[in-house]
Design an enzyme around this catalytic site. Structure first.
Site, PDB file in Angstrom:
ATOM      1  N   GLU A 177       0.816  -1.218   0.000  1.00  0.00           N
ATOM      2  CA  GLU A 177       0.000   0.000   0.000  1.00  0.00           C
ATOM      3  C   GLU A 177       0.854   1.275   0.000  1.00  0.00           C
ATOM      4  OE1 GLU A 177      -2.650   0.520   3.364  1.00  0.00           O
ATOM      5  OE2 GLU A 177      -3.525   2.309   2.516  1.00  0.00           O
ATOM      6  N   LYS A 219      -2.535  -2.020  -3.122  1.00  0.00           N
ATOM      7  CA  LYS A 219      -3.571  -1.146  -2.546  1.00  0.00           C
ATOM      8  C   LYS A 219      -3.160   0.307  -2.793  1.00  0.00           C
ATOM      9  CE  LYS A 219      -5.902  -0.120   1.843  1.00  0.00           C
ATOM     10  NZ  LYS A 219      -6.474  -0.730   3.042  1.00  0.00           N
TER      11      LYS A 219
HETATM   12  P1  13P Z   1      -9.236   4.260   4.256  1.00  0.00           P
HETATM   13  O1  13P Z   1     -10.111   3.478   3.326  1.00  0.00           O
HETATM   14  O2  13P Z   1      -9.957   4.911   5.388  1.00  0.00           O
HETATM   15  O3  13P Z   1      -8.309   5.185   3.506  1.00  0.00           O
HETATM   16  O4  13P Z   1      -8.279   3.233   4.969  1.00  0.00           O
HETATM   17  C1  13P Z   1      -7.688   2.253   4.215  1.00  0.00           C
HETATM   18  C2  13P Z   1      -6.475   1.813   4.886  1.00  0.00           C
HETATM   19  O5  13P Z   1      -6.362   0.689   5.298  1.00  0.00           O
HETATM   20  C3  13P Z   1      -5.388   2.776   5.050  1.00  0.00           C
HETATM   21  O6  13P Z   1      -4.223   2.103   5.382  1.00  0.00           O
END
Ligand code: 13P
Length: 339
Positions: A177, A219
């Site tokens: 991510e 992600k």
């Molecule tokens: P949000 O969907 O609130 O951005 O959170 C996703 C997430 O896991 C951030 O690390």
């Protein structure tokens, strides 16, 4: 028992019209979110809230996996079942956040680097024993005047790849991510540029560090104007620029792209996902890994009140259903009123 297979896990996480619930807020973050709606943050309210989400009747129709925080994976549900077992029984794959947060990057006071590599191999072994099958590590990229720097992108990409390789070695599918933040007044073009540079660097590092692209999930943020930017893009433009950026940078071997909601409203995050899915077919599954967009209505309607658990579960179910429809490109704005 043979070691769990990250390729199989990654495939399952993104298959069948389902997506991922991020319920892995650190204690500091969930406390802020609770306080905003008047809920006391204690180990027990956090446990009760997460149990409420994960036991919402029927929700595994839409949710393939749930990312937990270290505190939660060690807790037991009210009937005494350990959280990971309780989730698994409901057809949801347990996941775990393994980074320890974004800290100020040395000599770059406006940028961050994510920590958590020390002792990670041992922590992964422990989490796998507890039943986790996938993990999450979030890198934070800030967009602004002259940033992100190559230094910030490179250090975060390097850490993400080290994390991902360790996960696969230990049997976890890594969610990789890199989040370019929505905070700021930057344009959608600036977001495109920052996201493209970041994803190129991340995939270069993943290749160097021998990460199997088939055994991971990406992600990313959507390509979107900063919250304070006076010129906001249309839903269609966000979808087009997001897909264009991903096509430039994400190899087709990656089984799925699971977006974060990143501070968009639940409606925006749902509409953008829908428009993105409608542009398919794509080389990867397009899905979601939302925290705020999935939880917002549920947290507000629960308010920490035991008598409101059912109402909160219905709110969570309704949003999960809409997001799952969006992931298939079958959502319309009119459905918001019916929900
Ligand atoms: P949000 O969907 O609130 O951005 O959170 C996703 C997430 O896991 C951030 O690390």
């Amino acid at each position: 028992m043979s070691a769990p297979d990250p390729i199989e896990t990654a495939r399952t996480l993104v298959a069948g019209g389902r997506g991922i619930l991020a319920a892995d807020e650190s204690t500091g973050t969930i406390t802020k979110r609770f306080q905003a709606v008047g809920i006391d943050s204690t180990a027990d309210t956090r446990r009760a809230y997460r149990e409420l989400l994960l036991t919402a009747p029927g929700v595994s129709e839409f949710i393939s996996g749930a990312i937990l925080y270290d505190e939660t994976i060690r807790q037991t549900a009210s009937d005494g079942t350990p959280f990971p077992d309780m989730i698994k029984e409901r057809g949801i794959i347990p996941g775990i956040k393994v980074d320890t947060g974004a800290k100020v990057l040395a000599k770059a006071p406006d940028e961050k680097v994510t920590e958590g590599l020390d002792g990670l191999r041992e922590r992964i072994t422990e989490y796998v024993e507890m039943g986790a099958r996938f993990a999450k590590w979030r890198a934070v990229i800030t967009i602004g005047e002259g940033i992100p720097s190559d230094y910030c992108i490179h250090t975060n990409a390097h850490a993400l790849a080290r994390y991902a390789a360790l996960c696969q070695e230990g049997g976890l599918a890594p969610i990789v991510e890199p989040e370019a933040l929505i905070d700021g007044d930057h344009t959608i073009e600036q977001c495109f540029e920052a996201t493209e540079r970041t994803l190129r660097a991340v995939f270069a590092e993943l290749a160097i560090q021998r990460v199997s692209l088939e055994g991971m999930v990406l992600k990313p943020n959507m390509v979107i104007a900063g919250k304070q930017c006076p010129k906001q893009a249309s839903v269609q433009e966000v979808a087009e620029q997001t897909i264009r950026c991903l096509r430039f940078t994400v190899p087709a071997a990656v089984p799925g792209v699971a977006f974060l909601s990143g501070g968009q409203t639940p409606q925006q995050a749902t509409a953008h996902l829908d428009a993105t899915s409608r542009m398919g077919p794509h080389p990867w599954q397009i899905t979601f890994s939302y925290a705020r967009a999935l939880q917002d209505a549920a947290m507000r309607s629960w308010k920490g009140d035991r008598s409101r658990v059912g109402t909160a579960q219905q709110a969570f179910y309704a949003r999960a259903q809409l997001v799952s429809l969006a992931r298939r490109g079958s959502y319309t704005a009119e459905m918001e009123e019916a929900a």
